[in-house]
Each structure stands twice: as structure tokens, then as C-alpha cells.
Design a protein around this motif. Structure first.
Motif, PDB file in Angstrom:
ATOM      1  N   LEU A 101      43.079 -57.920  39.899  1.00  0.00           N
ATOM      2  CA  LEU A 101      42.124 -58.477  38.938  1.00  0.00           C
ATOM      3  C   LEU A 101      40.997 -59.202  39.663  1.00  0.00           C
ATOM      4  N   GLU A 102      41.363 -60.053  40.601  1.00  0.00           N
ATOM      5  CA  GLU A 102      40.353 -60.809  41.355  1.00  0.00           C
ATOM      6  C   GLU A 102      39.460 -59.850  42.156  1.00  0.00           C
ATOM      7  N   THR A 103      40.097 -58.862  42.782  1.00  0.00           N
ATOM      8  CA  THR A 103      39.323 -57.923  43.600  1.00  0.00           C
ATOM      9  C   THR A 103      38.387 -57.103  42.713  1.00  0.00           C
ATOM     10  N   ALA A 104      38.866 -56.705  41.532  1.00  0.00           N
ATOM     11  CA  ALA A 104      38.023 -55.934  40.605  1.00  0.00           C
ATOM     12  C   ALA A 104      36.841 -56.768  40.140  1.00  0.00           C
ATOM     13  N   ALA A 105      37.077 -58.068  39.888  1.00  0.00           N
ATOM     14  CA  ALA A 105      35.988 -58.943  39.450  1.00  0.00           C
ATOM     15  C   ALA A 105      34.921 -59.034  40.544  1.00  0.00           C
ATOM     16  N   ARG A 106      35.390 -59.121  41.786  1.00  0.00           N
ATOM     17  CA  ARG A 106      34.423 -59.226  42.883  1.00  0.00           C
ATOM     18  C   ARG A 106      33.683 -57.906  43.103  1.00  0.00           C
ATOM     19  N   LEU A 107      34.378 -56.796  42.928  1.00  0.00           N
ATOM     20  CA  LEU A 107      33.748 -55.489  43.176  1.00  0.00           C
ATOM     21  C   LEU A 107      32.804 -55.091  42.049  1.00  0.00           C
ATOM     22  N   GLY A 108      33.023 -55.641  40.859  1.00  0.00           N
ATOM     23  CA  GLY A 108      32.150 -55.323  39.718  1.00  0.00           C
ATOM     24  C   GLY A 108      32.103 -53.826  39.463  1.00  0.00           C
ATOM     25  N   GLU A 109      30.886 -53.270  39.459  1.00  0.00           N
ATOM     26  CA  GLU A 109      30.708 -51.842  39.185  1.00  0.00           C
ATOM     27  C   GLU A 109      31.326 -50.965  40.270  1.00  0.00           C
TER      28      GLU A 109
END
Lengths: 260, 207
Positions: A97-105
Motif C-alpha cells: 500500500l505504501e509503495t503503491a502510494a509512492r509510485l502513484g501512476e
């Protein structure tokens, strides 16, 4: 420091999308073996790393989700991964979740297995884990499995999933489980970060999950922009408790990502 | 894996395209290797009929145990009161050394396998076994049918009476594994065989 990455028995190929699988507290890549092998043969580069100090990876274990995400992003960069699909189980789902938030698109999709946010951990379990007591492992494995698995039931003859979990967690070095559980317990930004995730999200949840109960996931689901929920008849350890259903759920999750 | 003593699990295995079972499966490496080897080599798979029987066996076990135990208790009481029987070894009897422990740990019954000592030694034992009609003469235990064996004339027939006693087997010792038949039939069978044993011993003494 050496990071071990399990690839489902197939070398990486440049033209394929990448499926990242992140294990939970005190565990390692072996919880993903069956799913990893399947998708490594059906169009994906699979990366199922052992987190630092877990399984076959060296290094010091990390005690918070942000440091884990730093570590994961470094690893993905080193591997030359673009637009990964991130799948995480339990603690690994918070990391995803955290990594996805940082990666965005730049994140193609997210799968949260046995997840909830926030993810508080009971004080008795934290205390036992801090003292590196067997009781901590017993608690995780007992709470983590639904009744049939507690009685030894498994679709694979000869495999006792609860005891397999116990043995797996016993292999972790002292302090690893405590750091992992603390990371889950102390991560207060989960719901805020969930709002920043733009990728389609699939929540794969166990109906009998006592560690991340189904009813506790509402706040998380409300904050996700694009999400679907898949409910599996199992406890928290769905990959070993209900491997077939979990496999189908992962396929559905990937389908959801491609069509959202 | 660290010991290097199990290369079949900890090193790449050509038969599975270089799979390292420890790396793939962690703690279940051995179980998975055993399973996969069988599946690949001879397609080991439980037939549907066997699966059905296995399930039905497990699902009816508690009912069958009630019957095993009830039959056993009836037989133990019968034999304990019989003149042709020297002693009965079953924890439900108050004279058994483990009686209080058994009452505590196994309040619903102590199983259906027990032994008793016939008066008349080997000769009585042989005649007793030969006369039984319902009990099957077999060395195994735990069947749905009642089983019997007389060690002094079968499994331990080469040992002298003295040697038998040192390992706790009397010359007239008989082991029963009580099945699911009607306990009245079983007692009737035992009763007739005890008479035959008595006759055989009397005949041997006369001649």
C-alpha cells in the motif's frame, strides 16, 4: 547485505510485466511459491523477495513500513522494474500500500491479501514477540488459521498448514517477528496513504480471518478510489489454507487491474 | 540445509528442471518432494471409492468407538467373573494398577484391546482359539470384527514358559480385539470356547 528474490523458477525477461509478491510478518517467499510459479509461466516476471533478515535475505530487519518501502523501491530500481503489480499479504499488504502510494501512476495494480488498515497488534502478542517466545509464534499461527486448518485439514495430503507456519516462523532470527509486528501496529498513516493510491486495488479477504477481520476493513475500502473485494472462505493464512481459491482471486485481481 | 546432508532437498534437482526444494517450499520441502516424486512417477492419487470409504470411516469413528467400548466392558465383566479365567488385564477393573489413572484420563472407556489369562496354560489356549467361531484368529488389532490371538502357541510359540513370563506373557494369555458384533453373540462364543478349553485340559490331565 544480500537481498534474496524468488522468481517462480523462471529468469526475468524484459518484455513482461512484473508481479511483486510481498510476504507477511516473520514469513518468507515460500508462502507465495504456488502462485509465483503459476504466473511466472503465464506472462509475468515474478519477484517475491525475502524482506531483510527474513528467509534467505541478509541484513537487519526493519521495524517500520516506511523503511520497508524505501528498501523495496531501491530493490525495484535495481531490478529495473517499471509499473509493477504489487501483491502483499498481511504486513506485506501495508508495504504494498505504501509503495503503491509512492509510485502513484507508476503502479499498475495492487492486491491486498489478508489486510486491513490500520493494523493494530494485541499487546500480549507484541510482548511475547519482544521476548522472542514461542508463544508469539503459536498465537500468530493459531489466530491466523481457521478451524479446519487448526485441525490439520488441507487440500494437499501430508501438509499441515498450521505447523508449516510454525516451522517457518521459527526459522526467523530473534527480533524479526517483533519488528514486523511493531511495523504493523505503529503505522498510523495507512488510511491517509490509501487515499493517495491511484492504481486499481483488489482486497482478498478471509471470511474467518481473526487477525485482520473482515468487518475492520470498511474504513480502508472507503478510502480507495478504485477497489473490489474478493472474499475467501478461510482464515488469515489464505495462501496455504485455501490455495485454489486464493489462486483464482489473484487471477481476478490481475484481470481487474487490466480492465480498470 | 546447512548441514549439507540432504542434497536431494537443498540442491537443484534435475528431475524437476533444477528445482531446489528447500528454496521453493521451506519447511515443507521433504513433504513436497515425497508428494511430487510419487505424483510424477506413478500418478499416486486416492481413488474416489477409497476416499469415500476413508471419509465414512473417519466420520463414523466416534459411534463405532462407543460400541467397541460397550462390547469390551461387557466381555471384561463376563471374563472377570468366569471360573476358567485366571486374571483379566483391563484398566476398567479396580485391581488393575492403572485403574485410577485410566478413570481420570479415559473416562469414556479404555479402548477395545485387552488380554486375559486362561487357567490351563498352552493347551487351554490352543483349544480355546480352535473352538472360537465368531472371533477371527489374527495378529492385528482394531478391526470392526472381533479378533483373537494366543501368543504362546503363535507369535511367541518358540519361547519356553519361563521366558514368556519374563516378558509378561503367561502360557494361557489370550489377547482380544473386540469388534462391533452383538456382545451377547461374543459372550456366547467365548463361553463355548472356555468350555472346550476346560475339556481339553481335563482330557490332557487324564491321559
Amino acid at each position: 547485505m544480500s537481498d534474496y528474490i524468488y522468481r517462480g523458477g523462471r529468469p526475468a525477461q524484459d518484455d513482461k510485466p512484473t508481479l511483486v509478491m510481498l510476504h507477511g510478518a516473520g514469513m518468507d517467499h515460500t508462502i507465495w511459491t504456488l502462485l509465483a510459479r503459476y504466473h511466472a509461466r503465464r506472462g509475468y516476471n515474478v519477484l517475491a523477495p525475502d524482506l531483510p533478515a527474513h528467509g534467505r535475505s541478509g541484513g537487519q530487519s526493519l521495524n517500520n513500513i516506511n523503511d520497508m518501502a524505501d528498501w523495496l523501491l531501491t530493490l525495484l530500481e535495481r531490478e529495473g522494474v517499471n509499473r509493477p503489480y504489487l501483491m502483499g499479504h498481511s504486513m506485506g499488504s501495508l508495504l504494498a500500500l505504501e509503495t503503491a502510494a509512492r509510485l502513484g501512476e507508476q503502479c499498475s495494480g495492487l492486491g491486498l491479501f489478508g489486510s486491513t488498515a490500520p493494523m493494530p497488534v494485541g499487546q500480549a502478542l507484541l510482548d511475547a514477540a519482544e521476548r522472542n517466545e514461542q508463544a508469539a509464534i503459536d498465537m500468530v499461527c493459531l489466530f491466523g488459521h481457521d478451524t479446519p486448518a487448526q485441525l490439520g485439514g488441507n487440500p494437499l495430503c501430508g501438509i499441515h498448514t498450521l505447523n508449516t507456519g510454525v516451522r517457518l516462523m521459527q526459522q526467523a532470527a530473534d527480533g524479526v517477528l517483533f519488528n514486523d509486528l511493531s511495523a504493523c501496529n505503529n503505522w498510523n498513516e495507512a488510511l491517509d496513504r490509501a487515499q493517495e493510491v491511484t492504481a486499481p486495488v483488489s482486497l482478498i479477504l478471509g471470511r474467518k480471518d481473526k487477525m485482520t477481520p473482515l468487518r475492520s476493513t470498511r474504513a480502508l475500502i472507503e478510502r480507495l478510489a478504485k477497489s473490489q473485494t474478493i472474499i475467501i472462505e478461510s482464515g488469515h493464512m489464505m495462501m496455504t489454507e485455501a490455495p485454489e481459491e486464493t489462486h483464482l482471486a489473484l487471477c481476478t485481481a490481475l484481470e481487474f487491474c487490466r480492465h480498470s | 540445509q546447512k548441514s549439507g546432508k540432504f542434497p536431494q532437498l537443498s540442491e537443484p534437482y534435475e528431475g524437476f528442471h533444477g528445482m531446489n526444494f528447500c528454496e521453493e517450499f521451506g519447511p515443507v520441502a521433504l513433504a513436497m518432494r515425497m508428494r511430487k516424486e510419487g505424483l510424477r512417477d506413478f500418478g499416486a492419487c486416492l481413488p474416489a471409492q477409497s476416499a469415500f470409504q476413508l471419509l465414512q470411516g473417519v466420520e463414523t469413528l466416534s459411534m463405532r468407538m462407543d460400541r467397541h467400548v460397550a462390547n469390551t466392558e461387557a466381555l471384561v465383566s463376563y471374563l472377570d467373573a468366569h471360573d476358567g479365567v485366571d486374571s483379566v488385564n483391563h484398566p476398567m477393573l479396580s485391581q488393575h494398577p492403572d485403574h485410577s489413572l485410566a478413570t481420570d484420563l479415559l473416562p469414556r472407556g479404555c479402548g477395545a484391546v485387552f488380554s486375559f489369562e486362561l487357567k490351563g496354560g498352552r493347551r487351554a489356549g490352543e483349544a480355546f482359539i480352535d473352538a472360537l467361531q465368531i472371533f477371527s484368529h489374527l495378529a492385528n488389532v482394531g478391526d470392526a470384527r472381533s479378533l483373537v490371538i494366543h501368543p504362546a502357541s503363535t507369535t511367541h510359540s518358540r519361547m519356553s514358559d519361563d521366558d514368556l513370563l519374563t516378558v509378561g506373557i503367561g502360557p494361557g494369555l489370550v489377547r482380544l480385539s473386540v469388534g462391533l458384533e452383538d456382545s451377547k453373540d461374543l459372550i456366547g462364543d467365548l463361553s463355548a470356547a472356555l468350555k472346550s478349553a476346560d475339556k481339553a485340559v481335563k482330557k490332557a490331565t487324564q491321559s
